[in-house]
Motif scaffolding. Structure first.
Motif, PDB file in Angstrom:
ATOM      1  N   ALA A 287     -73.196 -46.412 -46.974  1.00  0.00           N
ATOM      2  CA  ALA A 287     -71.988 -46.590 -47.402  1.00  0.00           C
ATOM      3  C   ALA A 287     -70.878 -46.247 -46.379  1.00  0.00           C
ATOM      4  CB  ALA A 287     -71.748 -46.281 -48.794  1.00  0.00           C
ATOM      5  N   GLY A 288     -71.714 -45.187 -45.850  1.00  0.00           N
ATOM      6  CA  GLY A 288     -70.799 -44.199 -44.674  1.00  0.00           C
ATOM      7  C   GLY A 288     -70.880 -45.676 -43.267  1.00  0.00           C
ATOM      8  N   TYR A 289     -72.562 -46.376 -43.125  1.00  0.00           N
ATOM      9  CA  TYR A 289     -72.764 -46.899 -42.293  1.00  0.00           C
ATOM     10  C   TYR A 289     -71.307 -48.558 -42.304  1.00  0.00           C
ATOM     11  CZ  TYR A 289     -75.287 -48.227 -38.420  1.00  0.00           C
ATOM     12  OH  TYR A 289     -75.905 -48.737 -36.826  1.00  0.00           O
ATOM     13  N   ILE A 290     -70.803 -48.659 -43.574  1.00  0.00           N
ATOM     14  CA  ILE A 290     -69.979 -49.599 -44.294  1.00  0.00           C
ATOM     15  C   ILE A 290     -68.597 -49.334 -43.200  1.00  0.00           C
ATOM     16  CG2 ILE A 290     -69.231 -51.612 -45.436  1.00  0.00           C
ATOM     17  CD1 ILE A 290     -71.962 -50.585 -46.678  1.00  0.00           C
ATOM     18  N   ILE A 291     -68.759 -48.235 -43.834  1.00  0.00           N
ATOM     19  CA  ILE A 291     -66.985 -47.604 -43.611  1.00  0.00           C
ATOM     20  C   ILE A 291     -67.266 -47.921 -41.751  1.00  0.00           C
ATOM     21  CG2 ILE A 291     -65.811 -45.690 -44.307  1.00  0.00           C
ATOM     22  CD1 ILE A 291     -66.879 -45.279 -47.072  1.00  0.00           C
ATOM     23  N   GLN A 292     -67.466 -46.877 -41.758  1.00  0.00           N
ATOM     24  CA  GLN A 292     -67.306 -47.190 -39.807  1.00  0.00           C
ATOM     25  C   GLN A 292     -67.369 -48.496 -39.137  1.00  0.00           C
ATOM     26  OE1 GLN A 292     -69.561 -48.264 -37.497  1.00  0.00           O
ATOM     27  NE2 GLN A 292     -68.275 -47.517 -36.123  1.00  0.00           N
ATOM     28  N   ASN A 293     -67.761 -49.760 -39.610  1.00  0.00           N
ATOM     29  CA  ASN A 293     -68.019 -51.135 -39.520  1.00  0.00           C
ATOM     30  C   ASN A 293     -66.688 -51.670 -39.169  1.00  0.00           C
ATOM     31  OD1 ASN A 293     -69.651 -53.796 -39.311  1.00  0.00           O
ATOM     32  ND2 ASN A 293     -70.652 -52.372 -38.177  1.00  0.00           N
ATOM     33  N   LEU A 294     -66.510 -50.748 -40.605  1.00  0.00           N
ATOM     34  CA  LEU A 294     -64.764 -51.948 -41.259  1.00  0.00           C
ATOM     35  C   LEU A 294     -63.347 -50.867 -40.005  1.00  0.00           C
ATOM     36  CD1 LEU A 294     -64.491 -51.565 -44.667  1.00  0.00           C
ATOM     37  CD2 LEU A 294     -64.435 -53.557 -43.668  1.00  0.00           C
ATOM     38  N   ALA A 295     -64.231 -49.810 -39.409  1.00  0.00           N
ATOM     39  CA  ALA A 295     -62.673 -48.997 -39.303  1.00  0.00           C
ATOM     40  C   ALA A 295     -63.113 -49.879 -37.385  1.00  0.00           C
ATOM     41  CB  ALA A 295     -63.173 -47.839 -38.534  1.00  0.00           C
ATOM     42  N   SER A 296     -64.573 -50.046 -36.621  1.00  0.00           N
ATOM     43  CA  SER A 296     -64.893 -50.693 -35.565  1.00  0.00           C
ATOM     44  C   SER A 296     -64.004 -52.503 -36.042  1.00  0.00           C
ATOM     45  CB  SER A 296     -66.219 -50.908 -35.785  1.00  0.00           C
ATOM     46  OG  SER A 296     -66.541 -51.371 -33.863  1.00  0.00           O
ATOM     47  N   CYS A 297     -63.650 -52.764 -37.331  1.00  0.00           N
ATOM     48  CA  CYS A 297     -63.515 -54.164 -36.473  1.00  0.00           C
ATOM     49  C   CYS A 297     -61.815 -54.119 -36.622  1.00  0.00           C
ATOM     50  CB  CYS A 297     -63.609 -54.660 -38.656  1.00  0.00           C
ATOM     51  SG  CYS A 297     -65.131 -55.383 -38.933  1.00  0.00           S
ATOM     52  N   VAL A 298     -61.399 -53.075 -37.427  1.00  0.00           N
ATOM     53  CA  VAL A 298     -59.641 -53.193 -37.427  1.00  0.00           C
ATOM     54  C   VAL A 298     -59.363 -52.137 -35.864  1.00  0.00           C
ATOM     55  CG1 VAL A 298     -57.690 -51.328 -37.742  1.00  0.00           C
ATOM     56  CG2 VAL A 298     -59.560 -51.981 -39.370  1.00  0.00           C
ATOM     57  N   THR A 299     -59.729 -51.993 -35.166  1.00  0.00           N
ATOM     58  CA  THR A 299     -60.205 -51.540 -33.463  1.00  0.00           C
ATOM     59  C   THR A 299     -60.092 -52.719 -33.057  1.00  0.00           C
ATOM     60  OG1 THR A 299     -61.320 -49.381 -33.092  1.00  0.00           O
ATOM     61  CG2 THR A 299     -61.146 -50.086 -31.683  1.00  0.00           C
ATOM     62  N   TYR A 300     -61.294 -53.601 -33.051  1.00  0.00           N
ATOM     63  CA  TYR A 300     -62.214 -54.249 -32.122  1.00  0.00           C
ATOM     64  C   TYR A 300     -60.799 -55.929 -32.211  1.00  0.00           C
ATOM     65  CZ  TYR A 300     -64.467 -58.650 -30.536  1.00  0.00           C
ATOM     66  OH  TYR A 300     -64.960 -59.656 -29.973  1.00  0.00           O
ATOM     67  N   SER A 301     -60.197 -55.947 -34.033  1.00  0.00           N
ATOM     68  CA  SER A 301     -58.716 -57.157 -34.079  1.00  0.00           C
ATOM     69  C   SER A 301     -58.044 -56.334 -32.982  1.00  0.00           C
ATOM     70  CB  SER A 301     -58.622 -57.191 -35.649  1.00  0.00           C
ATOM     71  OG  SER A 301     -59.848 -57.559 -36.318  1.00  0.00           O
ATOM     72  N   ALA A 302     -57.560 -54.673 -33.039  1.00  0.00           N
ATOM     73  CA  ALA A 302     -55.609 -54.895 -32.357  1.00  0.00           C
ATOM     74  C   ALA A 302     -56.390 -54.442 -30.959  1.00  0.00           C
ATOM     75  CB  ALA A 302     -56.204 -53.194 -33.001  1.00  0.00           C
ATOM     76  N   PHE A 303     -57.475 -54.853 -30.501  1.00  0.00           N
ATOM     77  CA  PHE A 303     -58.105 -55.338 -29.383  1.00  0.00           C
ATOM     78  C   PHE A 303     -57.484 -56.755 -28.828  1.00  0.00           C
ATOM     79  CE2 PHE A 303     -59.835 -51.397 -28.254  1.00  0.00           C
ATOM     80  CZ  PHE A 303     -59.533 -50.602 -26.974  1.00  0.00           C
ATOM     81  N   LEU A 304     -58.115 -57.271 -29.727  1.00  0.00           N
ATOM     82  CA  LEU A 304     -57.731 -58.823 -29.257  1.00  0.00           C
ATOM     83  C   LEU A 304     -56.097 -59.076 -29.786  1.00  0.00           C
ATOM     84  CD1 LEU A 304     -59.854 -60.448 -32.309  1.00  0.00           C
ATOM     85  CD2 LEU A 304     -60.005 -60.960 -29.354  1.00  0.00           C
ATOM     86  N   LEU A 305     -55.760 -58.347 -30.891  1.00  0.00           N
ATOM     87  CA  LEU A 305     -53.595 -58.611 -30.749  1.00  0.00           C
ATOM     88  C   LEU A 305     -53.154 -58.057 -29.439  1.00  0.00           C
ATOM     89  CD1 LEU A 305     -53.504 -57.880 -34.232  1.00  0.00           C
ATOM     90  CD2 LEU A 305     -53.426 -60.039 -33.211  1.00  0.00           C
ATOM     91  N   ALA A 306     -53.684 -56.748 -29.000  1.00  0.00           N
ATOM     92  CA  ALA A 306     -53.271 -56.132 -27.824  1.00  0.00           C
ATOM     93  C   ALA A 306     -53.326 -56.783 -26.431  1.00  0.00           C
ATOM     94  CB  ALA A 306     -53.476 -54.744 -27.902  1.00  0.00           C
ATOM     95  N   GLU A 307     -54.347 -56.889 -26.085  1.00  0.00           N
ATOM     96  CA  GLU A 307     -54.938 -57.725 -25.092  1.00  0.00           C
ATOM     97  C   GLU A 307     -55.609 -58.679 -24.979  1.00  0.00           C
ATOM     98  OE1 GLU A 307     -57.744 -54.433 -23.338  1.00  0.00           O
ATOM     99  OE2 GLU A 307     -56.486 -52.674 -23.578  1.00  0.00           O
ATOM    100  N   GLY A 308     -56.077 -59.498 -26.373  1.00  0.00           N
ATOM    101  CA  GLY A 308     -56.411 -60.773 -25.815  1.00  0.00           C
ATOM    102  C   GLY A 308     -58.191 -60.758 -25.306  1.00  0.00           C
TER     103      GLY A 308
END
Length: 262
Positions: free
Chosen positions: A111-132
């Motif tokens: 459960a903790g691993y999945i939650i961390q993975n979701l946060a990582s997804c948000v970070t990755y998506s934010a990088f896609l939007l901010a820096e491509g």
């Protein structure tokens, strides 16, 4: 040239180890406040976190170096080994710090691993939007966007999933087959996450990568929902069994009283 590359990869591995170990410790830690602690739990927790950080550093350093000097398949297997080993270390750490079964530890770890993975997804998506680009450890946005991912995901997951456990308690998990299936789902989500991170390098357009990241998010959420539905089902079974025992005791008591009157 090789020495320079190894030095760069070592620094990157250190950043990854510190960042991801901290994120995992916080995510899994949300569940540990209701677990029965062993003696000297603080010292045990510190030692466990140090072990997680050191193991993750060694694994990340190896997989990053392999990614430069080896074929893609070998690199993929090295990364998969990183995540599987770290999940095993977290399960062992929970069993070392708290008086829980291996199955309850696996529940909290996944459960903790999945939650961390979701946060990582948000970070990755934010990088896609901010820096491509994907997550960039050399960017000044690395720390702020990682904190953003945690700030967006962790409170929501706590409110929806962790808080009900704090209210109702965590029953002993016994459905081993479902937990093993869940662990497999988690690993599939991790593999999907790893492959997504190589799409930009393969020339896939950013909007398509964003769609695939959204699919990955759905898989993570589905895994969390599945895990907690399984927990609540087990809680219901436990409550029903308790009521049945109480009813049987009442019937036996009533029968005994009737026989004594007669």
């Amino acid at each position: 040239m090789s020495a320079t590359i190894i030095a760069v990869m070592t620094r990157a591995a250190l950043i990854l180890a510190v960042t991801i170990s901290a994120q995992l410790a916080i995510a899994v830690g949300m569940f540990t406040t209701i677990l029965p602690p062993r003696s000297h739990v603080v010292a045990r927790a510190v030692a466990s976190y140090a072990a997680l950080a050191l193991v993750s550093f060694a694994l990340y350093r190896n997989s990053l170096i392999v990614s430069v000097f080896s074929p893609r398949l070998i690199s993929f297997l090295a990364e998969a080994l990183d995540f599987v080993t770290m999940l095993a270390v977290i399960v062992a750490a929970l069993a070392f710090c708290f008086e829980v079964s291996i199955w309850t530890a696996l529940f909290c770890a996944t459960a903790g691993y999945i939650i961390q993975n979701l946060a990582s997804c948000v970070t990755y998506s934010a990088f896609l939007l901010a820096e491509g680009t994907g997550t960039n450890m050399a960017s000044p946005l690395f720390l702020p966007l990682n904190l953003l991912g945690m700030a967006v995901v962790y409170p929501v997951c706590y409110w929806l999933f962790v808080r009900p456990i704090h209210k109702n308690g965590l029953v002993e998990i016994e459905n081993k087959k479902i937990l093993l299936v869940l662990a497999l789902v988690v690993l599939i989500a991790i593999v999907f996450d790893m492959e997504n991170k190589y799409l930009l390098n393969a020339g896939i357009p950013v909007p398509f990568v964003m769609v695939l990241r959204a699919v990955h998010d759905v898989i993570c959420v589905f895994s969390l929902v599945l895990e907690f539905e399984m927990l609540y089902s087990r809680q219901l079974e436990s409550d029903v069994a308790t009521l049945e025992r109480m009813d049987a005791d009442q019937v036996a008591h009533y029968t005994l009283m009737r026989e004594s009157v007669e």
